[in-house]
Design an enzyme around this catalytic site. Structure first.
Site, PDB file in Angstrom:
ATOM      1  CG  ASP A   1      -5.953   5.541  -2.779  1.00 23.39           C
ATOM      2  OD1 ASP A   1      -4.802   5.260  -2.387  1.00 23.39           O
ATOM      3  OD2 ASP A   1      -6.964   5.045  -2.261  1.00 23.39           O
TER       4      ASP A   1
ATOM      5  CG  ASP B   1      -2.209   0.787   0.970  1.00 26.66           C
ATOM      6  OD1 ASP B   1      -2.235   1.565  -0.004  1.00 26.66           O
ATOM      7  OD2 ASP B   1      -3.151   0.680   1.772  1.00 26.66           O
TER       8      ASP B   1
ATOM      9  N   GLY C   1     -11.641   3.427   0.929  1.00 24.88           N
ATOM     10  CA  GLY C   1     -12.521   4.235   1.778  1.00 24.88           C
ATOM     11  C   GLY C   1     -13.618   3.452   2.474  1.00 24.88           C
TER      12      GLY C   1
END
Ligand code: GUN
Length: 724
Positions: A143, A108, A210
């Site tokens: 992101d 990530d 999210g």
């Protein structure tokens, strides 16, 4: 398997040309088993990527590989980048050596840290460059996290900024595979915008981002909505990863909607708090006398003994337990996909937790509300808030329905009212309602009171009634089915308690079912067939007709006619014409096995197990000759019931593939130039070249959008090729 010295061999890299490609091997509706090809092995999905914190390792990555057979894990490149001692080793050697793991490593990017701590000091290109330099298999772009409490315009900014960062991130990544996360908070329009926007780029995987706070707040209904809106807009050939989703309770529902990858820090985080993950929720070890499930990690010890251990030892045992349970539930999901029962598993699991039940009920009712399927009320009336979103959700639900295959093999286990909402049942009914047409103008005889096979009870009677002007129907717990389709799954394979069949027929329901079948204002006569005694006489008395001769020929013709019309989308006039003078080869159990044209050609073979029908190459030639539509040289919009009676769908393949298909070989993705929008998994398709010449007949494994999007895997299982 036990490896010599306990070490599992290192993975084999995929073939170079397959790097980054994803293929489906088995499907159940939108749920899929797949393979993602990487330099550190072929990742079999759906799977779990355990989260490894390079600073705190509860279970060693090497052990994850050797002992648990975990093919991929996820760690955080931002954490490595921030800590010099990790960064140096990672850059000097690589990330695989840093954490001592030979399998696939996903990293990530620091977005989650920005959500927790407010900001990160790394640049968009910088973090991708770093991931590339330390040799990760699948990197993640930076992101912008969208929280559920953000306003619409804040979330829109996050979506737009993420899309803006896509191109430079991909350019920096070069040949390193990259995750392109989908943001959008809880706003369906923004989720759609994000999914459509990110799909324009060539990411390898699309994680749904999210969602951690949404899952923490147990807003599973929102999660289901997000999943449906995103998945239906993403390219099917891109695996979808559920970012931060590692609770086994959520796996069946998400797998049923097409989730491919999960990651979990939950196994370790929950263990630290003395909590156990189970497929039905979370349990605290503090309150436990017995384990909820026995796994290798805790076999031979009691919860009390584990409670008494020092914290680090206790945490390790509980983390192992949590990991074992999590892996086990994913195995269960994969097997359910193989067995065609993933929706049933999701259905069962939904009863374990109220928030999950709410999500499930929303899924099966609200999106369907404005479509053709009636709502059968029970606790479902609780979920009412569809409001202005009606049209949108309906569209997303269609995407899920369109991928269902029917008829299926095996029994349909009755699961109460939920059974009506199983997507493949909705699909089977919808196909019946749109394609079937009544051919007898007379009274309607509704047989009820007994489970299938009905032919053994009333077969002889039906042969005597078939030449009369009567529409014969069977009342099943799933609704009415015309007698001509009496062996068709799921109606004919329902397994449930006796009372299901013994209920008094509900005339209101029968009427509404008949209306949906296009039968209005006819006399309806119901007959209980549970007792064989005096059956014939009762029937003739009820219908007020004279006993007539058996007409098996006519019954055979009627059955094949309706199978061609309903299952193969053949126009009734064409079906009638081809069956003129046909003869029927019967099986040992006295059912039609082969259909022979008046001129001797073998055209069709009914499939006795599930009531389907297959076309021989002669049958395919005939179906091919009926074509009215142009050759589909592109990919039509997907649709379940569009082009009713328009014939069997065509799939156009590349000239390179043509000789192989003529030999009866499978059609592989990547060789398809176009197809009709009504192609659906498991349905018969005609395989043609770009000039429309027939090459073969087969059963599609894909939807139209999958045919457009995939470049690897089987698209059509060819039944028979047409040699030159
Ligand atoms: N981990 C959990 N959620 C997210 C997310 O939305 N984006 C990224 N990059 N990582 C995550």
């Amino acid at each position: 398997m036990k490896w010599l010295d306990g070490r599992r061999p290192d993975p084999k890299p995929c073939r170079e040309k397959d790097l980054g490609r994803f293929e489906i091997t088995i499907r159940d509706g939108q749920a899929r088993l797949g393979k993602l090809h990487t330099a550190h092995g072929v990742l079999e999905t759906p799977c779990l990527l355990p989260v490894i914190n390079p600073n705190i390792r509860t279970i060693e990555p090497r052990e994850m590989w050797d002992k648990y057979g975990i093919q991929a894990l996820i760690t955080n490149s931002y954490v490595i980048w921030k800590h010099d001692h990790l960064k140096e080793v990672a850059l000097e050697k690589n990330v695989h050596e840093l954490i001592d793991y030979p399998g696939i490593i996903m990293t990530d990017s620091g977005t989650f840290q920005s959500y927790i701590y407010g900001d990160v000091e790394v640049g968009v290109e910088e973090i991708v460059e770093f991931q590339k330099n330390i040799g990760v298999d699948i990197a993640t772009m930076l992101d912008v996290f969208s929280r559920p409490d953000m306003t619409y315009s804040q979330v829109e900014d996050a979506v737009d900024e993420t899309i803006k960062r896509a191109a430079p991130s991909l350019e920096t990544a070069g040949s390193t595979m990259l995750n392109g996360p989908i943001q959008g908070g809880i706003f369906p329009e923004l989720r759609a915008k994000s999914a459509i926007g990110m799909s324009k780029f060539d990411f390898t995987v699309h994680p749904i981002g999210g969602i951690v706070p949404i899952m923490e707040q147990q807003r599973y209904k929102d999660l289901a909505k997000i999943m449906l809106v995103c998945k239906s807009r993403l390219k099917p050939s891109k695996p979808v990863h559920m970012f931060g989703c590692g609770h086994p309770m959520l796996f069946p529902m998400l797998v049923a909607m097409g989730a491919d990858l999960f990651d979990s820090a939950a196994y370790a985080l929950f263990a630290r708090d003395g909590r156990l993950l189970t497929p039905w929720g979370t349990e605290k070890i503090a309150e436990m006398t017995e384990w909820p499930m026995i796994t290798p990690a805790i076999s031979g010890v009691t919860p009390a003994e584990v409670r008494a251990l020092p914290k680090s030892e206790r945490t390790e045992i509980l983390a192992r337990f949590n990991l074992e349970i999590t892996l086990q539930e994913l195995s269960r999901c994969r097997q359910a996909v193989r067995d065609g029962t993933i929706w049933r598993l999701a259905e069962r699991r939904s009863h374990e937790h109220s928030a999950l039940r709410e999500a499930f009920l929303w899924l099966v009712t609200n999106p369907a509300k404005s479509s053709m399927e009636p709502i059968i009320l029970d606790d479902i009336s609780a979920s009412k808030e569809i409001g202005e979103q009606k049209g949108r959700w309906e569209e997303n639900w269609e995407w899920l329905l369109n991928a269902q295959y029917t008829p299926r093999n095996g029994c349909e286990t009755w699961g109460g009212i939920d059974t009506h909402h199983r997507p493949h049942i909705v699909m089977a009914r919808r196909r019946l309602f749109t394609r079937w047409r009544s051919t007898s103008p007379g009274d309607v005889l509704v047989l009820h009171g007994a489970p299938a096979p009905w032919r053994t009870k009333v077969g002889d009677l039906i042969e005597r009634l078939v030449s009369q002007d009567i529409e014969i129907m069977v009342l099943t717990p799933l609704g009415l089915i015309p007698w001509s389709l009496e062996d068709l799954n799921p109606w004919a394979q329902i397994e449930g308690p006796d009372w299901l069949w013994k209920r008094r027929p509900d005339m209101m329901w029968i009427k509404s079912e008949l209306e949906r079948l296009g039968i209005f204002e006819r006399k309806i006569l119901c007959m209980d067939i549970s007792e064989g005694e005096g059956l014939h006489q009762r029937a003739f008395d009820l219908l007020k007709i004279e006993e007539s001769e058996r007409d098996r020929e006519m019954l055979n013709r009627w059955q094949i006619f309706d199978k061609l019309v309903v299952l193969n989308n053949i126009h009734p006039n064409d079906a009638e014409e081809i069956l003129e003078g046909a003869t029927y080869v019967m099986s040992r159990t006295d059912r039609v096995k082969n259909v022979i044209h008046a001129d001797g050609r073998h055209l069709f073979s009914p499939r006795l197990a599930e009531g389907g029908i297959s076309l021989t190459i002669e049958g395919a030639k005939w179906a091919h000759s009926l074509r009215q539509n142009p050759i589909p040289l592109g990919f039509g919009p997907e649709g379940i019931i569009n082009n009713c009676a328009g014939g069997i769908a065509w799939v156009v393949v590349d000239d390179d593939a043509a000789p192989f298909i003529r030999q009866g070989r499978t059609v592989m993705h990547g060789f398809i130039l176009g197809c009709d929008g009504w192609v659906r998994p498991d349905e018969t398709v005609l395989i043609v070249d770009k000039n429309g010449n027939l090459l073969g007949v087969g059963r599609s494994q894909s939807t139209a959008s999958e045919m457009e999007s995939f470049t690897k895997g089987i698209a059509i299982k060819t039944r028979e090729g047409l040699p030159l």
